[in-house]
Write a protein that holds these residues in place. Structure first.
Motif, PDB file in Angstrom:
ATOM      1  N   TYR A   1       0.968  -1.224   0.091  1.00  0.00           N
ATOM      2  CA  TYR A   1       0.034   0.136   0.134  1.00  0.00           C
ATOM      3  C   TYR A   1       0.680   1.274  -0.043  1.00  0.00           C
ATOM      4  O   TYR A   1       0.345   2.307  -0.432  1.00  0.00           O
ATOM      5  N   GLU A   2       1.946   1.219   0.226  1.00  0.00           N
ATOM      6  CA  GLU A   2       3.027   2.188   0.442  1.00  0.00           C
ATOM      7  C   GLU A   2       3.221   2.746  -0.920  1.00  0.00           C
ATOM      8  O   GLU A   2       3.651   4.165  -1.174  1.00  0.00           O
ATOM      9  N   PHE A   3       2.814   2.148  -2.061  1.00  0.00           N
ATOM     10  CA  PHE A   3       3.277   2.445  -3.486  1.00  0.00           C
ATOM     11  C   PHE A   3       1.822   3.485  -3.944  1.00  0.00           C
ATOM     12  O   PHE A   3       1.856   4.099  -4.802  1.00  0.00           O
ATOM     13  N   TYR A   4       1.037   3.492  -3.032  1.00  0.00           N
ATOM     14  CA  TYR A   4       0.047   4.516  -3.501  1.00  0.00           C
ATOM     15  C   TYR A   4       0.585   6.091  -3.340  1.00  0.00           C
ATOM     16  O   TYR A   4       0.121   6.789  -3.989  1.00  0.00           O
ATOM     17  N   TYR A   5       1.581   6.412  -2.676  1.00  0.00           N
ATOM     18  CA  TYR A   5       2.416   7.505  -2.764  1.00  0.00           C
ATOM     19  C   TYR A   5       2.882   7.948  -3.873  1.00  0.00           C
ATOM     20  O   TYR A   5       2.522   8.834  -4.534  1.00  0.00           O
ATOM     21  N   PRO A   6       3.952   7.109  -4.580  1.00  0.00           N
ATOM     22  CA  PRO A   6       4.316   7.350  -5.801  1.00  0.00           C
ATOM     23  C   PRO A   6       3.413   7.408  -7.008  1.00  0.00           C
ATOM     24  O   PRO A   6       3.288   8.220  -7.913  1.00  0.00           O
ATOM     25  N   ASP A   7       2.354   6.602  -6.614  1.00  0.00           N
ATOM     26  CA  ASP A   7       1.348   6.566  -7.848  1.00  0.00           C
ATOM     27  C   ASP A   7       0.561   7.851  -7.939  1.00  0.00           C
ATOM     28  O   ASP A   7       0.536   8.389  -8.819  1.00  0.00           O
TER      29      ASP A   7
END
Length: 214
Positions: free
Chosen positions: A178-184
């Motif tokens: 879920y931390e990849f929502y930031y760069p997304d």
């Protein structure tokens, strides 16, 4: 970024929808905006609306379809300026190899999707979706190589950022990192804003080299 940190997935999706809506309004406000580009951003907006109920398999499929059409539409924005590009046999081979390698990587990603997300035609949609992204990237890079100016830079930046955003979103949602929502979200905002900037720039530019030399 604050919404991603403090709220659940539903509110994160509302934040994405709000961002796209604001950018679409700015794009329409620019009198020099092209209808094809506006159409592409509008399709992204509709797909963001559908994201609110993404877990429904039918809506999931329609979302994929709309984003595929949006990316192909973006290719048509610059197609008149790159269609005269003459590629050598070697360049065609390199193009085919790069495209094939990316399809292979896409196959590996699809294979990593947990079974709970699987439904009929999901893999097919993923491959078509991935092919549309790869086509957009190759078209944008070709556009940048031909003109190498501010206009081509912002289009290429917009295209690449949208693709990076989708890759990050895939990892965040399907692989549950879920931390990849930031760069997304970062790449998504930069991508659509870059396309707005592209819409304000002159398209009366000339190729850096003759088409035959590329």
């Amino acid at each position: 970024m604050f919404m991603i940190t403090e709220y659940d997935l539903e509110m994160i999706r509302y934040g994405r929808l709000f961002s796209t809506f604001i950018v679409l309004l700015v794009l329409i406000w620019k009198l020099r905006s092209e209808k094809v580009l506006v159409t592409s951003i509008f399709l992204l907006l509709i797909s963001d609306v559908l994201l609110l109920n993404y877990e429904n398999t039918l809506i999931n499929s329609v979302t994929f379809f709309l984003r595929i059409v949006a990316y192909i539409t973006l290719v048509f924005v610059i197609f008149p300026e790159i269609k005269s590009l003459k590629m050598s046999v070697v360049q065609k081979i390199v193009f085919a190899v790069v495209f094939t390698m990316n399809i292979g990587m896409l196959y590996m990603l699809v294979d990593m999707v947990p079974e709970k997300y699987d439904y009929p035609y999901l893999n097919f949609l993923f491959y078509i979706y991935g092919s549309a992204m790869i086509t957009l990237v190759l078209a944008a890079i070709s556009y940048s190589n031909i003109y190498s100016d501010t206009t081509s830079f912002f289009f290429t930046a917009g295209a690449l950022c949208l693709v990076f955003s989708d890759i990050m979103s895939f990892i965040a949602y399907y692989l549950e990192f879920y931390e990849f929502y930031y760069p997304d979200r970062f790449f998504y905002i930069i991508g659509i804003i870059s396309l707005v900037k592209f819409a304000t720039l002159s398209r009366n530019h000339k190729p850096v080299f003759d088409m035959e030399r590329l």
